[in-house]
Write an enzyme that holds these catalytic residues in place. Structure first.
Site, PDB file in Angstrom:
ATOM      1  CD  GLU A 106      47.329  44.501  63.203  1.00 49.04           C
ATOM      2  OE1 GLU A 106      48.503  44.506  63.611  1.00 49.04           O
ATOM      3  OE2 GLU A 106      46.745  43.470  62.833  1.00 49.04           O
ATOM      4  CB  SER A 484      35.847  39.143  -0.863  1.00 45.08           C
ATOM      5  OG  SER A 484      35.938  38.001  -1.695  1.00 45.08           O
TER       6      SER A 484
END
Length: 794
Positions: A106, A484
């Site tokens: 860059e 149950s």
């Protein structure tokens, strides 16, 4: 003196030369004038524009948008929320190799120029000619100016402002400050901003551990986050990486040997769906909703770090156990057919592209992978994955889809070349090598939640099979019939009315005709459809006898039971005061059940489930510190002796009853719980605990329908519970059950002191008389039937 006569031929030559000099001088003067005008205009523009430039001094204390992050108690990332995935890292903590990789591609002269690199501009122009990968003319400072303050439009005005901002940044900030902003601000694809976030997103690696090869791959992203993305364009990303490695070697950042090693290093890029250390999307979403309610939209940008009570190992075990249970159930369901059919090109390159395109629309669901069938026969199926790998599946791996391999299979379910199917690698229960199996995405759902009953902290939470497929949290949002598994709360109420584990109740049939039952006859039955006559409460709960539970509830009255269950945190309105309450016909969530069962596990205290332990901001400042504490006496739900006797009953369930597989498999006696199966097997439960961990498992369809004629909570949910508890209880010592004050043991059963030695209810119909013979199955006691029917009329 001799007289020289001038040559007339030289006059035109001197005249032409003079005009040329005059023209050149005129042009130079004009250029100088134009240059002076440009300088004057530039100076005037600078004088007018510079004061209007944004104030860049705030960047000295750079505070970008930071996402909301959610962690386990150990600090493992489980969720991240915000438009920008960023992990703010000071430049001094960024590895030198990462910085050098960025500078190499860059802005190699970043520390030499003053914002605009004139030599770099010339070099970039030449690079465009010599090499297909241009380095670009923008410096890092120019990119910072553009990314933070300007748009990306290509106009002269924007370029002029970019240059002015570049000079201002260079004047007011140090080089390291500018570089630090760039390394944290730049967008790198995959929702990652900054190189620390990108390292985690693409490689699952902290930036501090990055290699040269990984750094070079990431450094190629700023130029084109999508074009050089290793997930989207691996070939272009690889070419860009090789160029950057060469450039780093040319600049002396790495040695030629290091360059060769970096080029040869294989890179495993992390799939976009594997961004987190632990699968806990349902818990992370719960945290997101709470943070949004507390902080509003700022929750997504102020860098909050939320540490939950989840234990990473327990959470992974919960997610895997639930998924295994659901996948195992699905393997026994009828095959519904492939998810899609595609045409397979003959050209190999086109074939790979077609498969990749098809599987993009069918993302993997954890270990349930999508693949395309290349060849298929009743004895062998060959599939291809997106990476090009071919997998052959034979034998037992084809059993779940055998109907789709039949020559008589309908076109919609036939497995043939071009079919998109699901595969999963299964480890045999008896050991051996893992084997591939063709399966299908499940339609059934499930939930698992585990919390510490001593303080309510949630240790694991799996709200469904896959958050990406179904975001409905079945732990907190699914109101289902408990079946149950609700009976223990009825039995707990019965203890307060004189019942004990040894109380005898008749397991005999009951019948309510249509005329007296509101238009529909009701004949409750036990799961087996048989009747065993008089039996103790302990045996009745262990074997989950419905008719005994109905008779017990009738004796204590549904109104009393309805009020009693509110002690455990249940809503009375969701449990109407009818005898069907004895069979769990009300509505609960798995989270409610976890809190309620914890009262049995901790000696009778009600706990509030707790998920968030600590919140900090991005600087580490603690905003909330909510350390778990033991329950106070004010939170007592039931007496210690009630909880103790219920524990003995629930222990019998896991020792010899419907949950006996728990103790038999885990080989420890300190397990307590209850199975639950609703009418027509629409819901399957196992609710249980060890004194340090309460765990609830539920399975069912979102739109209630039968799980199967012979499916039960003991067959579906209990194996998931055991699978999870094997990991969660590893290394946890056995906790003996200590009797509290107020209980007496007679033979093998425990009683309230006042109910021991023949006191209390010894038989349901009489507390004083000896047990009466059972009513014949064909003729229920008319008085008992009338009393029950009266309850329904109410």
């Amino acid at each position: 003196m001799p007289f020289r006569v001038a040559d007339p031929s030289h006059a035109p030559r001197r005249s032409a030369l003079g005009w040329a000099v005059r023209i050149v001088a005129w042009l130079i003067g004009l250029a100088a004038a134009l240059a002076l005008c440009v300088v004057i205009i530039g100076a005037l523009a600078l004088a007018l524009a510079y004061p209007n430039l944004p104030d860049v001094s705030a960047l000295a204390d750079y505070q970008p948008k930071l996402p909301l992050r959610v962690y386990t108690s150990e600090g493992k990332l489980i969720g991240e929320f915000g438009q920008e995935r960023r992990n703010l890292t000071p430049v001094k903590n960024i590895p030198k190799i990462m910085i050098n990789a960025v500078l190499a591609t860059e802005d190699a002269r970043f520390y030499q120029h003053h914002g605009i690199d004139y030599l770099g501009i010339a070099r970039a122009a030449l690079a465009d000619i010599r090499h297909p990968f241009s380095q670009g003319a923008s410096t890092i400072t120019m990119q910072v100016a553009r990314n933070i303050y300007l748009t990306k439009e290509k106009t002269f005005t924007r370029k002029a402002y970019e240059a002015l901002l570049t000079f201002k940044l260079e004047h007011e900030l140090t080089k390291d400050q500018i570089l630090g902003i760039y390394m944290n601000q730049i967008y790198l694809g995959n929702r990652a901003y900054g190189f620390a976030a990108a390292s985690e997103a693409y490689f699952g690696t902290p930036l501090k551990n990055i290699t040269i090869a990984q750094a070079a791959m990431l450094a190629g992203l700023p130029k084109s986050p999508s074009g050089n993305n290793p997930l989207v364009n691996p070939e272009r990303a690889r070419a860009r990486q090789l160029y950057i490695i060469d450039r780093m070697a040319d600049l002396g950042y790495i040695t030629p040997e290091q360059a060769q090693q970096a080029k040869a290093e294989p890179l495993k890029v992390r799939a976009s769906g594997d961004a987190f250390d632990v699968r806990a999307a349902y818990a992370a979403e719960m945290v997101r909703q709470m943070m949004l309610a507390q902080y509003g939209e700022e929750a997504y940008t102020r860098g909050l770090n939320v540490y939950t009570t989840l234990v990473a190992a327990d959470q992974s075990a919960a997610d895997q156990a639930l998924r295994r249970g659901i996948i195992d159930y699905e393997s026994h369901r009828p095959y519904r057919g492939p998810e899609q059919f595609i045409a397979l090109p003959q050209n190999p390159d086109d074939l790979d592209d077609a498969i990749d395109d098809a599987l993009d629309d069918h993302p993997d669901s954890g270990n349930l992978l999508a693949a395309v069938v290349i060849n298929a026969s009743p004895s062998k199926v060959t599939v291809q994955r997106p990476d090009g790998d071919l997998i052959d599946i034979t034998g037992d791996g084809l059993k779940p889809v055998q109907s789709g391999l039949s020559a008589k299979a309908l076109p919609a379910i036939r497995i043939r070349p071009g079919a998109v199917v699901r595969i999963v690698k299964i480890t045999p229960k008896k050991g051996g090598q893992p084997q591939w199996r063709v399966t299908q995405l499940p339609q059934v759902q499930g939930a698992l939640v585990a919390l510490d009953p001593r303080n309510g902290t949630i240790k694991a939470l799996a709200g469904g099979f896959d958050f990406n497929l179904n975001k409905f949290n079945h732990v907190t949002q699914a109101w289902r019939q408990p079946g149950s598994s609700f009976k223990p709360f009825i039995y707990s109420a019965a203890l307060e009315k004189g019942f004990s584990p040894a109380s005898v109740v008749d397991d005999a049939p009951l019948y309510f005709d249509a005329a007296t039952n509101g238009g529909q006859a009701w004949e409750p039955k036990d799961y087996e459809g048989t009747f065993e006559g008089p039996m103790s409460l302990k045996r009745a709960l262990a074997e989950s006898k419905n008719l005994v539970s109905i008779r017990v509830l009738q004796a204590i009255t549904p109104q009393y039971a309805q009020q009693w269950i509110t002690r455990f945190g249940f809503d009375a309105a969701r449990h109407p005061a009818y005898l069907t309450m004895a069979l769990g016909a009300g509505s609960v969530t798995p989270m409610q059940m976890a809190a309620a069962y914890s009262a049995f596990a901790n000696g009778g205290y009600r706990v509030n489930p707790m998920l968030i332990e600590r919140i900090t901001d991005q600087s580490g400042k603690v905003l909330l510190d909510s350390q778990p504490t033991p329950p106070a006496e004010a939170t007592r739900a039931i007496s210690a002796r009630n909880a103790f006797i219920m524990d003995t009953l629930l222990n019998e369930v896991t020792r010899s009853g419907t949950g006996a597989r728990a103790q038999a498999t885990l080989q420890r006696p300190d397990l307590y719980g209850k199975t639950g199966t609703t009418n027509d097997a629409m819901d399957a439960w196992f609710a249980g605990f060890q004194p340090t961990l309460t765990t609830i498992v539920w399975m069912g369809y979102d739109t209630p329908r039968s799980l199967g004629v012979r499916e039960t909570g003991g067959g579906l949910s209990l194996p998931v519970w055991i699978d999870f508890m094997q990991t969660a209880l590893k290394g946890v010592p056995v906790a003996p059950l200590a009797p509290p004050a107020g209980v007496t043991q007679v033979n093998s059963d425990w009683y309230y002191d006042e109910n021991a030695h023949g006191s209390g209810i010894t038989y349901l119909n009489s507390a004083d008389a000896p047990a009466a013979p059972a009513t014949p199955a064909s003729a229920p006691d008319s008085g008992e039937r009338d009393r029950i029917l009266n309850m329904f009329k109410n």
